[in-house]
Design a protein around this motif. Structure first.
Motif, PDB file in Angstrom:
ATOM      1  N   ARG A 858      12.049  16.256  35.800  1.00  0.00           N
ATOM      2  CA  ARG A 858      13.051  15.761  34.416  1.00  0.00           C
ATOM      3  C   ARG A 858      13.948  15.289  34.823  1.00  0.00           C
ATOM      4  O   ARG A 858      15.094  14.670  35.961  1.00  0.00           O
ATOM      5  CB  ARG A 858      13.064  17.189  33.346  1.00  0.00           C
ATOM      6  CG  ARG A 858      11.490  17.857  33.099  1.00  0.00           C
ATOM      7  CD  ARG A 858      11.435  18.648  32.211  1.00  0.00           C
ATOM      8  NE  ARG A 858      11.578  19.593  32.620  1.00  0.00           N
ATOM      9  CZ  ARG A 858      11.810  20.928  31.725  1.00  0.00           C
ATOM     10  NH1 ARG A 858      11.881  20.878  30.825  1.00  0.00           N
ATOM     11  NH2 ARG A 858      12.449  21.963  32.463  1.00  0.00           N
ATOM     12  N   SER A 859      14.297  15.252  33.700  1.00  0.00           N
ATOM     13  CA  SER A 859      16.701  14.924  33.537  1.00  0.00           C
ATOM     14  C   SER A 859      17.440  15.243  34.181  1.00  0.00           C
ATOM     15  O   SER A 859      16.953  16.645  34.070  1.00  0.00           O
ATOM     16  CB  SER A 859      16.754  14.275  32.182  1.00  0.00           C
ATOM     17  OG  SER A 859      16.753  15.524  31.486  1.00  0.00           O
ATOM     18  N   LYS A 860      17.939  14.843  35.046  1.00  0.00           N
ATOM     19  CA  LYS A 860      19.477  15.230  35.263  1.00  0.00           C
ATOM     20  C   LYS A 860      19.883  16.859  34.676  1.00  0.00           C
ATOM     21  O   LYS A 860      19.750  17.925  35.369  1.00  0.00           O
ATOM     22  CB  LYS A 860      21.135  14.288  35.190  1.00  0.00           C
ATOM     23  CG  LYS A 860      21.532  15.317  37.038  1.00  0.00           C
ATOM     24  CD  LYS A 860      22.733  14.338  37.447  1.00  0.00           C
ATOM     25  CE  LYS A 860      22.152  13.142  37.947  1.00  0.00           C
ATOM     26  NZ  LYS A 860      22.925  11.864  37.837  1.00  0.00           N
ATOM     27  N   GLU A 861      19.623  17.085  33.610  1.00  0.00           N
ATOM     28  CA  GLU A 861      20.065  18.139  32.426  1.00  0.00           C
ATOM     29  C   GLU A 861      19.273  18.830  32.511  1.00  0.00           C
ATOM     30  O   GLU A 861      19.771  20.422  32.362  1.00  0.00           O
ATOM     31  CB  GLU A 861      20.850  17.692  30.826  1.00  0.00           C
ATOM     32  CG  GLU A 861      22.287  16.267  31.076  1.00  0.00           C
ATOM     33  CD  GLU A 861      21.723  15.115  31.251  1.00  0.00           C
ATOM     34  OE1 GLU A 861      20.056  14.617  31.006  1.00  0.00           O
ATOM     35  OE2 GLU A 861      22.013  14.180  31.330  1.00  0.00           O
ATOM     36  N   GLU A 862      18.279  18.691  32.771  1.00  0.00           N
ATOM     37  CA  GLU A 862      17.040  19.846  32.473  1.00  0.00           C
ATOM     38  C   GLU A 862      17.495  20.141  34.196  1.00  0.00           C
ATOM     39  O   GLU A 862      17.196  22.195  33.409  1.00  0.00           O
ATOM     40  CB  GLU A 862      16.128  19.035  32.406  1.00  0.00           C
ATOM     41  CG  GLU A 862      15.946  18.676  30.791  1.00  0.00           C
ATOM     42  CD  GLU A 862      15.932  20.300  30.050  1.00  0.00           C
ATOM     43  OE1 GLU A 862      15.281  21.104  30.386  1.00  0.00           O
ATOM     44  OE2 GLU A 862      15.216  19.705  28.395  1.00  0.00           O
ATOM     45  N   ILE A 863      17.120  19.307  34.840  1.00  0.00           N
ATOM     46  CA  ILE A 863      17.545  20.113  36.064  1.00  0.00           C
ATOM     47  C   ILE A 863      18.684  21.090  36.591  1.00  0.00           C
ATOM     48  O   ILE A 863      18.558  22.262  37.096  1.00  0.00           O
ATOM     49  CB  ILE A 863      16.835  19.352  37.147  1.00  0.00           C
ATOM     50  CG1 ILE A 863      16.160  18.513  37.173  1.00  0.00           C
ATOM     51  CG2 ILE A 863      17.446  19.368  39.078  1.00  0.00           C
ATOM     52  CD1 ILE A 863      15.548  16.809  38.045  1.00  0.00           C
ATOM     53  N   HIS A 864      20.203  20.577  36.484  1.00  0.00           N
ATOM     54  CA  HIS A 864      20.907  21.252  36.070  1.00  0.00           C
ATOM     55  C   HIS A 864      20.875  22.631  35.431  1.00  0.00           C
ATOM     56  O   HIS A 864      20.882  23.463  36.076  1.00  0.00           O
ATOM     57  CB  HIS A 864      22.251  20.810  35.628  1.00  0.00           C
ATOM     58  CG  HIS A 864      22.005  19.742  36.255  1.00  0.00           C
ATOM     59  ND1 HIS A 864      23.582  18.817  35.912  1.00  0.00           N
ATOM     60  CD2 HIS A 864      22.362  19.097  37.406  1.00  0.00           C
ATOM     61  CE1 HIS A 864      23.347  17.395  36.990  1.00  0.00           C
ATOM     62  NE2 HIS A 864      22.433  17.733  37.908  1.00  0.00           N
ATOM     63  N   GLN A 865      20.337  22.833  34.487  1.00  0.00           N
ATOM     64  CA  GLN A 865      19.852  23.914  33.615  1.00  0.00           C
ATOM     65  C   GLN A 865      19.034  24.947  34.234  1.00  0.00           C
ATOM     66  O   GLN A 865      19.492  25.728  33.717  1.00  0.00           O
ATOM     67  CB  GLN A 865      19.086  23.374  31.813  1.00  0.00           C
ATOM     68  CG  GLN A 865      18.958  25.041  30.794  1.00  0.00           C
ATOM     69  CD  GLN A 865      20.600  24.850  30.572  1.00  0.00           C
ATOM     70  OE1 GLN A 865      21.808  24.972  30.447  1.00  0.00           O
ATOM     71  NE2 GLN A 865      20.420  26.463  30.179  1.00  0.00           N
ATOM     72  N   ASP A 866      18.132  24.516  34.815  1.00  0.00           N
ATOM     73  CA  ASP A 866      17.613  24.642  35.598  1.00  0.00           C
ATOM     74  C   ASP A 866      17.759  26.281  36.915  1.00  0.00           C
ATOM     75  O   ASP A 866      17.260  27.315  36.950  1.00  0.00           O
ATOM     76  CB  ASP A 866      16.050  24.475  36.545  1.00  0.00           C
ATOM     77  CG  ASP A 866      14.662  23.658  35.168  1.00  0.00           C
ATOM     78  OD1 ASP A 866      14.546  24.732  35.076  1.00  0.00           O
ATOM     79  OD2 ASP A 866      13.829  22.647  35.664  1.00  0.00           O
ATOM     80  N   CYS A 867      18.885  25.338  37.209  1.00  0.00           N
ATOM     81  CA  CYS A 867      19.678  25.767  38.291  1.00  0.00           C
ATOM     82  C   CYS A 867      20.182  27.290  37.648  1.00  0.00           C
ATOM     83  O   CYS A 867      20.435  28.351  38.440  1.00  0.00           O
ATOM     84  CB  CYS A 867      20.464  24.925  39.089  1.00  0.00           C
ATOM     85  SG  CYS A 867      20.008  23.899  39.975  1.00  0.00           S
ATOM     86  N   LEU A 868      20.955  26.946  36.202  1.00  0.00           N
ATOM     87  CA  LEU A 868      21.586  27.610  35.575  1.00  0.00           C
ATOM     88  C   LEU A 868      20.303  29.251  35.679  1.00  0.00           C
ATOM     89  O   LEU A 868      21.061  30.525  35.842  1.00  0.00           O
ATOM     90  CB  LEU A 868      22.169  27.577  34.883  1.00  0.00           C
ATOM     91  CG  LEU A 868      23.142  26.390  35.014  1.00  0.00           C
ATOM     92  CD1 LEU A 868      24.192  25.572  33.444  1.00  0.00           C
ATOM     93  CD2 LEU A 868      24.787  27.092  35.747  1.00  0.00           C
ATOM     94  N   VAL A 869      19.241  29.024  34.509  1.00  0.00           N
ATOM     95  CA  VAL A 869      18.475  30.167  34.680  1.00  0.00           C
ATOM     96  C   VAL A 869      18.050  30.399  35.798  1.00  0.00           C
ATOM     97  O   VAL A 869      17.988  32.444  35.987  1.00  0.00           O
ATOM     98  CB  VAL A 869      17.644  29.384  33.624  1.00  0.00           C
ATOM     99  CG1 VAL A 869      16.571  30.342  33.795  1.00  0.00           C
ATOM    100  CG2 VAL A 869      17.984  28.628  32.269  1.00  0.00           C
TER     101      VAL A 869
END
Length: 1509
Positions: A858-869
């Protein structure tokens, strides 16, 4: 003989309410297939004086499918306009003078079923379709109106002749509606009464309701039809009558003013002339009407079998009708009539024209109701034409409608003198050939391979050859017989035999004398004569040279082979055509230049005709065959294949050819010059013949269902159309039916689609639902499909340079199997394959975790969010609700967190796979998870178990594995994979279940294999399997395999029985041997005997003895067969036995002189070592138990001889052991058999063979002490004397009695031939008529003296005059006569009961009266006899008395029969009347007394009067 062109047109279309019409002045048109044929009737037809005044003048061509409606404009000044409707969805308006379309519309969306040109509005054409939609179309203003009145199928509609807005419409379900088009189709009346299809509607020609004095209350039981909406001022108020004809067999007359029925006419069930009607068959009916303009009180209707009726409507109470053509036989139609249309000629004759299913158009004179003329028509392609060489001018036409037409082209009174022959044909007639010399003998061949012979002068059905071709018969030819038919003597074989060539490439020779016998494939003779080892070519054409010495065969490879009779020696091969040869024609022999008879023209699937001169080849007589590669003449010009060639019998070297380019071409072959080209056909030509009488006249037939007679001098073109302008394109311009796109067929198949059903077996249902398949377009298409397959268009154009590339290259006479250029085809086939393989290589395997993968892209923002979660989840110490919610939403992070989250990820992915239809990926995920049991359960529930899953099942434990295999087996059964299911069951040791599964699904072979391999040998399941399979095989007729099953089940008796079921000698022999091996002796003996009897019928004596040898208990039968063989040989040598087939005799029959009995015993001794009395007695006991039924005059001779020899064998065996009483009985039984069967010759042969010296030696042997045998001996002696008495009488009966052992005549003359003829097969019953015939008088100068033997015979006759026997026989005759009379009475009584009219039959029928009538009836046979009628009690009394008399006779007399005493008396009295010196007065007196006393039965009364008065 008219010098004008003529045409036999296609048949008018069937099952259409209005597809023919006529206008005043004499123009008649009828729809036939896709066009309309126009016929000029009356003075304007310019017919030859003396012939019927009509002529086919043209055709309206333009529709692409069947024409379903045709109507003229009946407005003066525009009689030249007409309208047609067609299944192609269009309505066209035509000008018949220019034969062109003026205007057309395609408003209808559905099949048009009715059409009418309004008789009131000049430019209004109304049409209706199968869905109930009506269109009114105004021609002048090109305007239309759409009406939807009822949602029902319209069958007919008729516009009112009195009011311009009223239309009557008839529907398929029996409703009739009158509607007003000015009020948008408002229903004025809905007329209910019919309960089946409305076929025809006719308005009364006079307005108002005064023309018929119909009693208004007549049909008062019919309810008024309330409509509720009729305004007082409707135009109907004035009223008018309307007639409707329906399939429900009634005609109804309706009043329009009251909207109800006023009269109903029920069709009479007429007794058809020329055959009764089967009451069980629902008769086909089409009820069409015509209401004559000038006769409003009369109505014409059709009837069941093609009759036409004229109803008188004034006599409604009597339902009076007159039959058309009532006086003359055979003038009526023979099948149902579809259309009637009136026509007024220029000379004011009122005519009526009718079209019918019998394919005739008939014209009737309304003044006399007689048929004026008939126009015959064709319901299929014209495949073949042949002029009779004997009956000049007689043209036979082979048609695709299953009928042969014989057209007498010379008839002076009738241009169309055509007879139809349909019996026994039942298929398209593709070939015809007249016998060169025998009158009326016509050979025909059909599309389904049948060859038959018609006698066109008789009404008998044809003889059909028992040998069929596997495919269409292409050609027939009469030629001299070749071996094996030629091998008989001159009188044993026909001078000409019939040769047929079929589509499978074989030429058969049929013997016209024995069509039931086998026809011979001439390939065998060609092979043998020319020592050919290679494969012979596929033959496609045969032609004999006129002198019958040379035969030409055309082949599929284009070669032509020339053979010389009698043994078909190959003298020459012509390698010229390189495509299939369609036609070969030899020049006639009666030209001015005899050498021209060696010219042979041939045509093939390429368009060039070659002519070869074979004079040098035929005359040179060289040893080895010659090959010719150069033609004598080449004729080029046609643009498609050549189908037929014919030499002109009037010219030297003039040839006509027929071609698929749609033309016929006349050539001067010697100059290679085209003379004229005929282009009248609208299709591909199949056949062409030259008129035998008119040098200018030629007949041709084509696939346009037409035969044209045309004149060479009247053709404007001299050569065929060239190049692209050829007929194929012309055909498209004429919009012939477009063939539907078809799938490519296999090049070998030839689909036999029977679209042209023969006249005698149409399927009514099909016809009625879909209209006439015969004459519609479907015909055209299926004709094309039925022929050999064509190339797909693209390939054709690549392969063939002919201009007909993209049209079906196929039809009737085409004999090719089109070969496709493989390269092109393969290229086309393989291209897509390569592409798909390349694609498959590139395509990646499907991802097992597609959802997780996609979430990770998915988009970069979503993937970054995944990392945080993920970080939060990993590092928070205690569970956090927000984190859990996030993880729930982002399930793909389960890959990086704990197992529970991973399981959830797997669950989501798995659901996705199932939803997308990838269960195998779901199973894989579950396996990763370790939940194998769950996987298996889900897969089993969804029916998605696979080999792979089941193979993994053991991982989950033994019980899970067993359960999984059982579930998989069930699933496989649902998928019909029973064998695989059984194999899986075996893997878990469920043997019985596996066997039962295979057995219940009829896999017996596999079930037995499994059971034998896995179960104990004595397991009952195995036996049950064998027996079940055996029963199935036996039912299907596979007896040998069934026998193996029964042997497997150790049921040997059944095995032998089932083997013998086929009943032929080899099966019986095998069965007998089998029974013998397994110890079933009785069965073995009976089968061996049956086998021997079968072989006996084939006169295979050696085989019969071998079969009997199988069993010791058949020793006695071997003796019987031996005696039978010797007797047959003996009779054959004396030429008393007719032998049809050669016999294989045993060696012992050869030689042997001396008395017959001694020869028999000698053979028995030599061949069967039978010499001791014990052996004789054993054989006697074996045979004594066998009893055969007594003989009758219908017993087959072979059976009679066998039974006779059985009795004679017993007699000879008894003689050998000196048991003379049984010997006498055996002989007497044999004599009685021959006497009962009426075979006098055999009886005399038995006497001469077994009693050569008479009965005296038997009397000596018997002596006086053996009293019980005396009656039997007496009977035997009496029969012996009886036989000698007949021979004596016959020896005197010739015109000049020969000097014989009976008499010495001074005048010697031998008549042995006559004598043996008389002697042959004369039954004792025949003697009464013989006795009453006046004998030829003896020449007075002849001096007759009896020899000693003659005197002995006459004195011995006293033995025959037994009063006791005469009395017994008289009583027996009385009983028989009374019984016959009683039977006759019963028959008469039954007949009277059946025929008795209930109204005025006699109330009481006394049996006495009947007895009197019947007896007097039965005695009426004797003309001189006038006996009184006898009552029933009197008959009963006679019967009782006769039976009482019979009971009083001693048993010994009743047991043994005796010759008819009165018959013997008559013979003696005859001898006395012819030769008075021969018989003593005392004997004459005795004979007369016996006759007078005992001749009270009919049989002898007449003779008694002759001799005793």
């Amino acid at each position: 003989m008219g010098q004008e062109p003529r045409v036999l047109p296609p048949s008018p279309n069937w099952y259409c309410a209005r597809c023919s019409d006529a206008v005043p002045g004499g123009l008649f048109g009828f729809a036939a297939r896709t066009s309309v044929f126009l016929v000029r009737v009356g003075p304007g037809a310019d017919a030859i004086p003396g012939t019927p005044p009509f002529r086919v003048i043209g055709e309206l061509v333009g529709h692409t499918e069947r024409v379903s409606g045709f109507t003229f404009s009946h407005h003066p000044g525009q009689y030249n306009l007409c309208a047609t409707s067609s299944d192609d969805g269009t309505v066209k308006i035509w000008d018949v003078e220019t034969k062109t379309v003026v205007m057309e519309h395609a408003l209808h969306q559905h099949t048009i079923s009715a059409l009418h040109w309004s008789p009131r509005v000049k430019d209004l054409i109304v049409s209706g379709d199968e869905k109930g939609v009506v269109f009114c179309y105004w021609l002048n203003r090109n305007d239309s109106q759409h009406l939807f009145i009822e949602p029902r199928t319209i069958l007919c509609l008729t516009c009112s002749p009195h009011h311009e807005d009223l239309i009557a419409i008839g529907y398929k379900d029996g409703i009739v509606v009158i509607t007003d088009i000015s009020k948008k189709g408002e229903v004025i009346h809905r007329l209910r009464g019919h309960d089946d299809e409305i076929h025809s509607i006719a308005w009364c020609p006079l307005p108002g309701e005064d023309c018929l004095s119909i009693n208004q209350e007549e049909n008062s039981e019919e309810p008024e039809i309330p409509n509720g909406k009729v305004p007082a001022q409707t135009p109907v108020a004035k009223g008018c009558y309307l007639a409707t004809g329906s399939k429900d067999q009634t005609i109804r007359i309706w009043s329009c003013s009251r909207g109800r029925g006023v009269m109903m006419l029920k069709l009479p069930s007429l007794k058809r002339r020329g055959g009764g009607i089967d009451p069980t068959v629902k008769e086909r009916l089409w009820l069409t009407l015509h209401w004559p303009k000038d006769q409003p009180t009369q109505l014409v209707s059709s009837c069941f079998g093609g009759e036409l009726l004229l109803w008188d409507l004034t006599l409604s109470w009597r339902r009076k009708y007159t039959l058309f053509s009532a006086s003359s036989e055979g003038q009526n139609h023979s099948r149902i009539v579809f259309n009637l249309c009136p026509l007024q000629t220029e000379d004011d004759k009122q005519l009526l024209l009718s079209t019918s299913m019998d394919r005739d158009v008939k014209c009737w004179d309304m003044a006399t109701l007689e048929c004026c003329w008939t126009l015959p028509s064709l319901g299929g392609f014209a495949y073949s034409l042949a002029f009779s060489p004997v009956d000049t001018g007689c043209l036979a036409i082979g048609v695709g409608d299953g009928m042969i037409r014989i057209w007498n082209t010379l008839s002076i009174k009738n241009n169309y003198d055509v007879k139809n022959f349909w019996q026994g044909v039942k298929s398209k007639v593709t070939a015809l050939c007249w016998h060169p010399t025998k009158e009326g003998c016509l050979a025909f061949g059909t599309d389904d391979g049948k060859v038959g012979l018609y006698d066109t002068y008789s009404s008998k059905p044809p003889q059909i050859s028992s040998t069929y071709h596997k495919k269409t018969v292409y050609t027939l030819a009469w030629g001299p017989p070749v071996p094996p038919t030629a091998l008989g003597g001159e009188g044993d074989r026909p001078s000409l035999t019939l040769y047929s060539c079929g589509g499978e490439g074989i030429v058969l020779q049929h013997n016209p004398w024995k069509l039931s016998g086998e026809a011979f494939d001439i390939n065998k003779l060609i092979r043998d004569t020319n020592s050919i080892t290679y494969k012979l070519p596929v033959h496609t054409e045969i032609s004999w040279k006129a002198d019958g010495k040379i035969m030409a065969l055309g082949n599929e490879d284009g070669s032509i082979e020339i053979f010389r009779v009698p043994n078909l020696k190959l003298i020459c091969t012509i390698q010229q055509h390189h495509k299939l040869v369609n036609t070969i024609s030899w020049h006639h022999e009666h030209g001015s230049q005899p050498e021209l008879s060696y010219l042979m023209a041939s045509g093939s699937n390429n368009a060039v005709i070659y002519v070869h001169n074979l004079q040098t080849v035929i005359e040179s007589n060289s040893e080895s065959p010659v090959t010719i590669t150069e033609p004598y003449r080449t004729l080029s010009g046609h643009t498609a294949k050549i189908t037929s060639l014919a030499w002109s019998p009037h010219h030297d070297g003039r040839l006509v050819s027929a071609s698929y380019d749609g033309t016929a071409q006349v050539w001067d072959t010697l100059q290679e010059e085209p003379l004229c080209n005929f282009r009248g056909h609208r299709g591909r030509l199949f056949c062409v013949v030259w008129s035998p009488l008119d040098p200018d006249c030629i007949y041709s037939g084509a696939d346009d269902f037409c035969v044209y007679k045309w004149l060479t001098s009247m053709q404007e073109h001299s050569r065929p159309p060239q190049g692209k302008k050829s007929i194929e394109l012309e055909k498209k311009r004429l919009s012939q039916p477009k063939p539907k796109p078809k799938k490519k067929k296999k090049p070998t198949s030839r689909v036999p689609i029977k679209q042209e059903l023969c006249d005698q077996n149409e399927d009514e249902g099909m016809k009625e639902s879909s209209g006439p398949v015969e004459n519609g377009v479907s015909d055209q298409e299926t004709e094309e499909e039925a022929r050999e397959p064509e190339l797909p268009c693209a390939v054709t154009s690549a392969v063939s340079k002919e201009p007909i590339s993209c049209t079906p290259v196929s039809v009737g006479f085409e004999k090719s199997k089109v070969t496709i250029n493989n390269k092109v085809t393969l290229l086309k086939k393989e291209l897509p394959k390569e592409k798909s393989e390349a694609l498959m290589k590139k395509r990646k395997a499907r991802s097992i975790l597609p959802l997780s993968t996609s979430l990770d892209h998915r988009s970069k923002e979503e993937i970054h969010q995944d990392c945080l979660v993920l970080a939060t989840a990993k590092h928070s110490k205690e569970p956090n609700e927000d984190v859990s919610a996030d993880l729930e939403e982002r399930f793909h992070l389960g890959l990086f967190t704990d197992r529970a989250t991973l399981y959830r990820m797997i669950e989501v992915e798995g659901k996705g796979h199932l939803e997308n239809g990838h269960p195998e990926l779901f199973h894989q995920l579950m396996l990763w998870k370790g939940d194998l049991k769950g996987v298996l359960r889900t897969a089993a529930e969804r029916g998605e178990l696979t080999d792979n899953l089941v193979a993994m099942a053991p991982v989950a434990g033994y019980h899970v594995w067993v359960w999984a295999v059982e579930a998989f087996a069930k699933q496989l059964c649902f998928q019909d994979q029973y064998v695989k299911a059984a194999s899986h069951l075996l893997s878990i040791h469920k043997v019985y279940e596996a066997v039962e599964l295979l057995k219940s699904n009829h896999f017996y072979r596999e079930a037995i294999a499994v059971a034998k391999a896995r179960l104990r040998p004595e397991d009952p399941i195995l036996k049950d399997l064998y027996l079940s399979w055996g029963a199935v095989l036996e039912k299907d007729g596979h007896y040998a395999l069934a026998a193996k099953c029964y042997l497997g089940a150790t049921s040997a008796y059944d095995a032998a029985k089932v083997l013998s079921k086929k009943g032929d000698a080899t099966s019986l022999r095998t069965a007998a041997e089998l029974a013998s091996i397994v110890g079933e002796n009785e069965l073995s003996a009976s089968l061996a005997l049956r086998c021997a009897q079968e072989l006996l019928l084939a006169r295979n004596w050696v085989g019969a003895q071998e079969a009997l040898q199988l069993h010791e208990s058949l020793k006695g039968q071997r003796l019987v067969f031996c005696l039978l063989e010797l007797l047959s040989k003996h009779l054959e040598e004396k030429q008393l036995l007719e032998v049809k087939s050669s016999s294989s005799y045993n060696a012992w029959t050869a030689g042997g002189e001396g008395p017959f009995v001694e020869r028999v015993t000698a053979v028995w001794k030599r061949a069967f070592s039978l010499d001791s009395p014990e052996q004789y007695q054993a054989a006697f006991r074996q045979l004594q138990s066998v009893k055969y039924p007594s003989a009758t005059s219908n017993t087959p001779s072979k059976q009679l001889l066998l039974h006779l020899c059985h009795d004679l064998t017993l007699a000879v065996l008894s003689q050998q052991v000196a048991s003379w009483d049984t010997a006498v009985e055996g002989l007497l039984r044999a004599v009685m058999r021959s006497y009962d069967s009426g075979n006098f010759t055999i009886m005399q042969e038995v006497h001469s063979a077994f009693l050569p010296e008479g009965c005296d030696h038997l009397r000596d042997k018997l002596g006086d002490h053996q009293f019980p045998t005396t009656p039997a001996f007496k009977s035997l002696e009496a029969f012996f004397i009886y036989g000698r008495l007949y021979e004596f009488w016959w020896s005197l009966s010739g015109p000049y009695p020969e000097s014989s052992i009976w008499v010495r005549a001074a005048h010697r003359r031998t008549t042995s031939a006559e004598q043996s003829q008389q002697l042959d097969n004369v039954s004792p019953e025949e003697t009464e008529p013989k006795a009453s015939q006046p004998e030829p008088s003896r020449p007075p100068e002849l001096d007759m003296r009896l020899t000693e033997e003659g005197e002995q015979i006459l004195s011995a006759c006293k033995e025959l005059f037994s009063e006791e026997h005469a009395s017994l026989q008289n009583s027996q005759r009385t009983v028989a006569e009374v019984q016959e009379t009683l039977a006759d009475m019963i028959r008469q009584h039954q007949k009277r009961q059946l025929c008795k009219p209930t109204a005025d039959g006699p109330a009481k029928n006394e049996p006495e009266q009947e007895a009197e009538q019947s007896l007097s009836g039965s005695q009426h046979q004797c003309k001189e006899e006038k006996s009184e009628p006898v009552s029933l009690p009197e008959l009963t009394k006679r019967l009782t008395e006769a039976n009482e008399r019979i009971a009083k006779f001693p048993e010994s007399i009743k047991t043994w029969p005796f010759p008819d005493v009165l018959e013997c008396c008559l013979i003696l009295l005859h001898i006395k009347s012819q030769h008075p010196g021969c018989v003593t007065h005392e004997m004459q007196q005795q004979a007369q007394e016996l006759l007078q006393k005992y001749s009270n039965t009919k049989v002898y009364k007449r003779h008694c009067q002759t001799f005793c008065t």
